[in-house]
Design a protein around this motif. Sequence first.
Motif, PDB file in Angstrom:
ATOM      1  N   ILE A 122      43.695  30.671  42.337  1.00  0.00           N
ATOM      2  CA  ILE A 122      42.274  30.842  42.682  1.00  0.00           C
ATOM      3  C   ILE A 122      42.149  31.151  44.170  1.00  0.00           C
ATOM      4  O   ILE A 122      41.434  32.071  44.565  1.00  0.00           O
ATOM      5  N   GLN A 123      42.860  30.399  44.997  1.00  0.00           N
ATOM      6  CA  GLN A 123      42.787  30.599  46.445  1.00  0.00           C
ATOM      7  C   GLN A 123      43.343  31.956  46.848  1.00  0.00           C
ATOM      8  O   GLN A 123      42.830  32.599  47.759  1.00  0.00           O
ATOM      9  N   GLU A 124      44.374  32.421  46.185  1.00  0.00           N
ATOM     10  CA  GLU A 124      44.948  33.731  46.497  1.00  0.00           C
ATOM     11  C   GLU A 124      43.923  34.840  46.264  1.00  0.00           C
ATOM     12  O   GLU A 124      43.744  35.725  47.107  1.00  0.00           O
ATOM     13  N   VAL A 125      43.232  34.788  45.142  1.00  0.00           N
ATOM     14  CA  VAL A 125      42.203  35.796  44.864  1.00  0.00           C
ATOM     15  C   VAL A 125      41.070  35.667  45.887  1.00  0.00           C
ATOM     16  O   VAL A 125      40.582  36.673  46.409  1.00  0.00           O
ATOM     17  N   HIS A 126      40.680  34.446  46.188  1.00  0.00           N
ATOM     18  CA  HIS A 126      39.644  34.212  47.204  1.00  0.00           C
ATOM     19  C   HIS A 126      40.059  34.815  48.543  1.00  0.00           C
ATOM     20  O   HIS A 126      39.289  35.534  49.181  1.00  0.00           O
ATOM     21  N   SER A 172      39.109  33.108  32.790  1.00  0.00           N
ATOM     22  CA  SER A 172      38.172  34.202  32.518  1.00  0.00           C
ATOM     23  C   SER A 172      37.572  34.752  33.797  1.00  0.00           C
ATOM     24  O   SER A 172      37.473  35.974  33.975  1.00  0.00           O
ATOM     25  N   MET A 173      37.169  33.867  34.696  1.00  0.00           N
ATOM     26  CA  MET A 173      36.570  34.285  35.962  1.00  0.00           C
ATOM     27  C   MET A 173      37.545  35.153  36.746  1.00  0.00           C
ATOM     28  O   MET A 173      37.183  36.232  37.225  1.00  0.00           O
ATOM     29  N   LEU A 174      38.781  34.699  36.878  1.00  0.00           N
ATOM     30  CA  LEU A 174      39.771  35.439  37.659  1.00  0.00           C
ATOM     31  C   LEU A 174      40.100  36.796  37.031  1.00  0.00           C
ATOM     32  O   LEU A 174      40.211  37.799  37.733  1.00  0.00           O
ATOM     33  N   LEU A 175      40.226  36.827  35.714  1.00  0.00           N
ATOM     34  CA  LEU A 175      40.511  38.102  35.050  1.00  0.00           C
ATOM     35  C   LEU A 175      39.340  39.076  35.196  1.00  0.00           C
ATOM     36  O   LEU A 175      39.540  40.272  35.410  1.00  0.00           O
ATOM     37  N   GLU A 176      38.108  38.572  35.103  1.00  0.00           N
ATOM     38  CA  GLU A 176      36.922  39.419  35.289  1.00  0.00           C
ATOM     39  C   GLU A 176      36.873  39.992  36.706  1.00  0.00           C
ATOM     40  O   GLU A 176      36.454  41.131  36.905  1.00  0.00           O
ATOM     41  N   ILE A 177      37.296  39.202  37.673  1.00  0.00           N
ATOM     42  CA  ILE A 177      37.322  39.671  39.067  1.00  0.00           C
ATOM     43  C   ILE A 177      38.401  40.735  39.250  1.00  0.00           C
ATOM     44  O   ILE A 177      38.160  41.785  39.844  1.00  0.00           O
ATOM     45  N   LEU A 178      39.583  40.462  38.735  1.00  0.00           N
ATOM     46  CA  LEU A 178      40.731  41.340  38.984  1.00  0.00           C
ATOM     47  C   LEU A 178      40.732  42.627  38.159  1.00  0.00           C
ATOM     48  O   LEU A 178      41.285  43.639  38.600  1.00  0.00           O
ATOM     49  N   GLU A 179      40.120  42.594  36.995  1.00  0.00           N
ATOM     50  CA  GLU A 179      40.181  43.761  36.120  1.00  0.00           C
ATOM     51  C   GLU A 179      39.715  45.054  36.803  1.00  0.00           C
ATOM     52  O   GLU A 179      40.426  46.058  36.764  1.00  0.00           O
ATOM     53  N   PRO A 180      38.554  45.082  37.468  1.00  0.00           N
ATOM     54  CA  PRO A 180      38.161  46.330  38.147  1.00  0.00           C
ATOM     55  C   PRO A 180      39.099  46.699  39.296  1.00  0.00           C
ATOM     56  O   PRO A 180      39.282  47.878  39.601  1.00  0.00           O
ATOM     57  N   ILE A 235      48.021  35.591  35.587  1.00  0.00           N
ATOM     58  CA  ILE A 235      46.828  34.843  35.153  1.00  0.00           C
ATOM     59  C   ILE A 235      46.590  35.035  33.659  1.00  0.00           C
ATOM     60  O   ILE A 235      46.271  34.083  32.942  1.00  0.00           O
ATOM     61  N   LYS A 236      46.754  36.247  33.190  1.00  0.00           N
ATOM     62  CA  LYS A 236      46.535  36.541  31.764  1.00  0.00           C
ATOM     63  C   LYS A 236      47.483  35.734  30.878  1.00  0.00           C
ATOM     64  O   LYS A 236      47.102  35.294  29.787  1.00  0.00           O
ATOM     65  N   ASN A 237      48.715  35.519  31.338  1.00  0.00           N
ATOM     66  CA  ASN A 237      49.727  34.824  30.534  1.00  0.00           C
ATOM     67  C   ASN A 237      49.827  33.336  30.824  1.00  0.00           C
ATOM     68  O   ASN A 237      50.670  32.658  30.236  1.00  0.00           O
ATOM     69  N   LYS A 238      49.001  32.827  31.708  1.00  0.00           N
ATOM     70  CA  LYS A 238      49.071  31.417  32.115  1.00  0.00           C
ATOM     71  C   LYS A 238      48.060  30.587  31.326  1.00  0.00           C
ATOM     72  O   LYS A 238      46.958  31.047  31.035  1.00  0.00           O
ATOM     73  N   ASN A 239      48.447  29.368  31.010  1.00  0.00           N
ATOM     74  CA  ASN A 239      47.521  28.420  30.401  1.00  0.00           C
ATOM     75  C   ASN A 239      46.852  27.619  31.505  1.00  0.00           C
ATOM     76  O   ASN A 239      47.492  26.784  32.151  1.00  0.00           O
ATOM     77  N   PHE A 240      45.591  27.901  31.743  1.00  0.00           N
ATOM     78  CA  PHE A 240      44.830  27.187  32.765  1.00  0.00           C
ATOM     79  C   PHE A 240      44.260  25.910  32.175  1.00  0.00           C
ATOM     80  O   PHE A 240      43.943  25.846  30.977  1.00  0.00           O
TER      81      PHE A 240
END
Length: 173
Positions: free
Chosen positions: A74-78, A120-128, A108-113
Amino acid sequence: MKKLKVWGLIIGILACIVGVYFYLSEDSGLKLNLKKNDPVAAKEAQTKIDKSFEAPISSKVMEEYETMSDGKLIQEVHNMTHQKVEADKKWGSSEITADKVQKLYDVIKNKNFKNGSTKSMLLEILEPWLGKDFTNAVSAHNRIWSYQNGNIGKATRLLTPQEELEYIEEEFR
């Protein structure tokens, strides 16, 4: 009459000093505004940003993503959003590159959070971002910022290409 001449001279000298200061100061608001409104400079800056986005990243950095905790991901994306947004305060930075975005997305897609909504939040951010679309960076920053209970440093706008290039050069070069 003599007092008026003295005051005129003082004001003239002060005006010259202020003028010289703005002329010599690279950070003067006047110069930054000229750069911000210059479409040629914006295009040149965007070309350099695009080139840095394509720069390869060491495999060591990429491997670190695989072992990061939920909180560190989360912090890395932030931290990556800081390259794209204006905010009063920014703590931490991580350069955005195509390799990093792809690796983060895959990890993130393959990790169990612990919390599925975080994933979902991180994937929605990264997808675009996979397609070089960073128009969501302000909302992405503020979603993560709110998730982390932030109260200082809310993002207010996207940086101009010139501002982003300046950020990249100050933080990563």
